[in-house]
Motif scaffolding. Structure first.
Motif, PDB file in Angstrom:
ATOM      1  N   SER A  64       0.818  -1.206   0.000  1.00 44.60           N
ATOM      2  CA  SER A  64       0.000   0.000   0.000  1.00 44.60           C
ATOM      3  C   SER A  64       0.854   1.259   0.000  1.00 44.60           C
ATOM      4  N   ASP A  65       2.154   1.121   0.249  1.00 44.21           N
ATOM      5  CA  ASP A  65       3.081   2.243   0.177  1.00 44.21           C
ATOM      6  C   ASP A  65       3.149   2.719  -1.271  1.00 44.21           C
ATOM      7  N   GLY A  66       2.873   3.991  -1.511  1.00 42.57           N
ATOM      8  CA  GLY A  66       2.854   4.534  -2.865  1.00 42.57           C
ATOM      9  C   GLY A  66       4.191   4.503  -3.557  1.00 42.57           C
ATOM     10  N   ARG A  67       5.264   4.234  -2.814  1.00 43.20           N
ATOM     11  CA  ARG A  67       6.596   4.167  -3.413  1.00 43.20           C
ATOM     12  C   ARG A  67       6.983   2.746  -3.807  1.00 43.20           C
ATOM     13  N   TYR A  68       6.142   1.766  -3.494  1.00 44.61           N
ATOM     14  CA  TYR A  68       6.449   0.362  -3.754  1.00 44.61           C
ATOM     15  C   TYR A  68       6.721   0.165  -5.242  1.00 44.61           C
ATOM     16  N   ARG A  85       5.014   1.787 -10.021  1.00 43.99           N
ATOM     17  CA  ARG A  85       5.078   2.328  -8.656  1.00 43.99           C
ATOM     18  C   ARG A  85       3.690   2.312  -8.038  1.00 43.99           C
ATOM     19  N   GLY A  86       3.619   1.788  -6.830  1.00 45.40           N
ATOM     20  CA  GLY A  86       2.347   1.784  -6.126  1.00 45.40           C
ATOM     21  C   GLY A  86       1.270   0.973  -6.794  1.00 45.40           C
TER      22      GLY A  86
END
Length: 296
Positions: A64-68, A85-86
């Motif tokens: 759920s981290d938008g930087r994933y 990303r995200g």
């Protein structure tokens, strides 16, 4: 296994040079390999394994981290990296400056065209394409995932419900390249367009192996005996990079119900000389390879 949670493979005339004679001769651009670690970070390395570095920020193991970041793809000139990303944004990174820009929202699994001018990607149930700046987005295949371009850029091939299907980029009728009782995925052409590599569960194990066949159809050859997916040729066609599963101690895995982790490996196009590519200190999956052209 955490590292493989996104893998749907289970049931998985040269140019004339202008200038003065005293100009410096051109040198080959470095060949770059990218991958993600299955935990949200993307890395690149030279094709010999040196120069390993992390490209995206470290995240807290939370999709759920938008930087994933995942599904990385190196441009043909080896200068840029596209990635998801995200889970929904496609970002473009300049590998020299580190500059990052978002070029699309609503897609994943990007892959560059051979001339580097466009990016194909999975969007919902279809395959779409756009210019490298994110403009002129259009659907080129009504269904499929994991698209890869033919060497001349005129076609893409992808997985459609376990079949390998080829579609003209400019529009037209799709063609089934491989359809049988097995689950086939991860198709990729050799640089000369003669060979197609892919993953398939036809080996009878609880997992997938890598196979090759003539691009126009024909005899299928098994390249790996243990669990392996995501094959990608190096630009010169001399090696195949791929993801394979091992135990925590490094033994190769046949049945993925065994506790395992992912690493990148490489092999010759005939399946010989299989060896680990990434260090045991990190997990690694989804290789992409670019570069190798001539630069001043």
């Amino acid at each position: 296994m955490r590292c493989f949670r996104l893998v749907p493979v289970l049931v998985a005339a040269s140019l004339a040079l202008t200038g003065c004679a005293q100009d410096s001769p051109q040198e080959p651009a470095p060949v770059i390999v990218s991958f993600d670690d299955g935990w949200g970070q993307i890395f690149v390395a030279n094709v010999d394994g040196s120069g390993l570095r992390q490209i995206t920020p470290t995240v807290a193991d939370d999709m759920s981290d938008g930087r994933y970041g995942n599904f990385a793809a190196v441009s043909p000139d080896g200068k840029q990296l596209a990635y998801t990303r995200g889970g929904k944004f496609i970002d473009l990174v300049d590998l020299e400056s580190g500059d990052v820009r978002t070029v699309h929202e609503g897609g994943y699994q990007p892959t560059f065209s051979p001339d580097g001018s466009s990016i194909a990607f999975t969007s919902g149930d279809d395959i779409s394409i756009m210019n490298i700046d994110g403009s002129d987005v259009r659907v080129i295949a009504p269904e499929g995932s994991g698209a890869r371009f033919s060497p001349d850029g005129s076609r893409i091939i992808c997985n459609v419900a376990g079949y390998l299907v080829e579609t003209p980029v400019a529009g037209g009728e799709s063609k089934v390249v491989l359809r049988d009782q097995f689950w086939n995925a991860d198709p990729a052409y050799s640089p000369d367009g003669s060979t197609l590599v892919f993953s398939s569960n036809r080996g009878g194990n609880n997992g997938s192996e890598i196979y090759s066949m003539p691009a126009g159809g024909g005899e299928i050859t098994r390249l790996t005996e243990t669990y392996a997916v995501h094959p990608q040729f190096t630009p010169d066609g001399s090696r195949i990079l791929y993801t394979r599963a091992t135990t925590q101690s490094g033994e190769l895995v046949v049945d993925i119900s065994t506790s395992n982790r992912a690493e990148l490996a490489s092999m010759n196009p005939d399946g010989s000389d299989q060896k680990r590519f990434t260090p045991r200190s990190i997990t690694a999956q989804y290789p992409s390879v670019g570069g190798g052209g001539r630069v001043s």
